[in-house]
Motif scaffolding. Structure first.
Motif, short mmCIF file in Angstrom:
data_model
loop_
_atom_site.label_atom_id
_atom_site.label_comp_id
_atom_site.label_asym_id
_atom_site.label_seq_id
_atom_site.Cartn_x
_atom_site.Cartn_y
_atom_site.Cartn_z
N SER A 141 0.83 -1.21 0.00
CA SER A 141 0.00 0.00 0.00
C SER A 141 0.86 1.25 0.00
O SER A 141 0.57 2.23 -0.71
N LEU A 142 1.94 1.25 0.79
CA LEU A 142 2.84 2.40 0.84
C LEU A 142 3.45 2.66 -0.53
O LEU A 142 3.57 3.81 -0.97
N TYR A 143 3.82 1.58 -1.21
CA TYR A 143 4.43 1.70 -2.53
C TYR A 143 3.51 2.40 -3.52
O TYR A 143 3.97 3.11 -4.43
N HIS A 144 2.19 2.23 -3.36
CA HIS A 144 1.26 2.79 -4.33
C HIS A 144 0.72 4.17 -3.92
O HIS A 144 -0.22 4.66 -4.55
N LEU A 145 1.32 4.76 -2.88
CA LEU A 145 1.10 6.19 -2.68
C LEU A 145 1.84 6.92 -3.80
O LEU A 145 3.00 6.59 -4.09
N PRO A 146 1.20 7.86 -4.47
CA PRO A 146 1.82 8.48 -5.66
C PRO A 146 3.24 8.98 -5.45
O PRO A 146 4.12 8.70 -6.28
N HIS B 90 5.55 5.87 -5.10
CA HIS B 90 5.63 5.10 -6.34
C HIS B 90 6.52 5.80 -7.37
O HIS B 90 7.41 5.18 -7.97
N ALA C 92 -5.79 0.30 -0.62
CA ALA C 92 -4.89 0.71 -1.70
C ALA C 92 -5.57 0.57 -3.05
O ALA C 92 -5.49 1.47 -3.91
N LEU D 295 -8.22 3.30 -3.42
CA LEU D 295 -7.62 4.60 -3.74
C LEU D 295 -7.33 4.70 -5.23
O LEU D 295 -7.59 5.73 -5.87
N LEU E 67 -2.99 9.41 -10.82
CA LEU E 67 -2.21 9.65 -9.61
C LEU E 67 -0.71 9.67 -9.86
O LEU E 67 0.04 10.29 -9.10
N TYR E 68 -0.24 8.98 -10.89
CA TYR E 68 1.18 8.71 -11.03
C TYR E 68 1.78 9.45 -12.23
O TYR E 68 1.35 9.26 -13.38
#
Length: 310
Positions: free
Chosen positions: A133-138, A141, A198, A201, A209-210
């Motif tokens: 989940s942390l990895y997929h915070l913009p 990531h 995640a 989101l 987001l990315y």
């Protein structure tokens, strides 16, 4: 197809990494085959174990160095397929492919007493799903995708924690602490719940987001780690990731990626849930049969024999 024709063989298949995976596969086949006959208390792996390990290794290669790795840098939906292959498909296959005697030596070699708390079901579930989940915070990531060393270290950490997470469900050591059927079912539901925020989101975001998949300049910089030559040439030739996106927009690609990840996770854990429930039911039924056997079986026969003797 999918724009792969625009990339070289080296870009698609990473020959050096392919050679490394082939060496690992060959070493595995020698270890669990001819070499196992010379090791005390070792037995050759079964055909099913060999198939599972080699399949898991192949899936991991496709996701981390093969075409899915390249596609995962082009479209977010393929990135999520790559993540699912790497941490939900490959680890259980490779774990099931290792014979018990190999696992005993691995556990003996590792500092299991000091690190055993990491394999606790709740700790393992929180570690893996938390890192995912942390990895997929913009902000996280995009940073990881643009820094090769951090990228590799993060993916190694995800792979290790995914193995710890799967250990609760697939612990191959009969002498080890085995979770009950009910505990495994609860553990499966816990993993399903922890990954939901995640995916939610990603699916319900109102905009892309990315930057890695929406900003051409950032995308070209991230592509440096999976293509040979000058990645800025991709901008001159294609203008950005939108050229390869067969969906209508980066936002739709992002939503599809979140849905794909959740569906793959749900499918794998639903299959595992059915397997665990069946194994639990069969074990409980066997124990019930064993408990009832003395009363109506040998015990009853002995009692009848005593009556005849009288």
């Amino acid at each position: 197809m999918l724009g792969l024709q625009y990339f070289s063989f080296n870009d698609l298949w990473s020959p050096l990494i392919l050679a490394l995976f082939l060496i690992i596969a060959a070493a595995y086949l020698v270890l669990v085959g001819p070499l196992s006959e010379q090791i005390k208390d070792a037995e050759p792996a079964t055909a099913a174990q060999k198939i599972m390990f080699i399949t898991g290794l192949f899936v991991l290669y496709l996701a981390q160095a093969g075409p899915f790795n390249l596609l995962g840098h082009v479209m977010f939906s393929f990135h999520m397929v790559s993540m699912a292959f790497s941490y939900l498909v490959a680890p259980p296959l490779m774990m099931k492919g290792l014979p018990i005697w190999v696992w005993r030596r691995i556990v003996r070699w590792l500092p299991t007493r000091q690190l055993s708390f990491l394999a606790h079901p709740i700790v393992a579930a929180v570690l893996f799903n938390g890192l995912f989940s942390l990895y997929h915070l913009p902000i996280v990531h995009d940073y990881v995708m643009l820094n090769f060393t951090v990228h590799r270290l993060y993916y190694i950490a995800l792979f290790i924690t995914s193995m710890l997470m799967w250990w609760t469900l697939l612990n191959p050591l009969p002498e080890g602490r085995q979770a009950s059927g009910l505990s495994k079912i609860g553990f499966i539901f816990l993993n399903m719940v922890l990954l939901t925020p995640a995916c939610g989101l990603i699916i319900f975001a109102s905009e892309p987001l990315y930057q890695t998949y929406s900003n051409p300049a950032v995308w070209a910089e991230a592509m440096r780690y999976c293509v040979s030559g000058d990645s800025t040439a991709l901008l001159r030739s294609f203008g950005g990731p939108a050229f390869f996106n067969f969906l209508s927009s980066a936002k739709e690609d992002q939503q599809v990626g979140g849905i794909v990840m959740k569906f793959i996770q749900e499918g794998i854990f639903a299959s595992m849930l059915a397997y665990v429930f069946f194994q639990w039911y069969r074990k409980e039924k066997q124990e019930d049969d064993d408990d009832s056997y003395p009363a109506g079986g040998a015990g009853g026969a002995a009692q009848s024999g005593c009556q005849i003797m009288k």
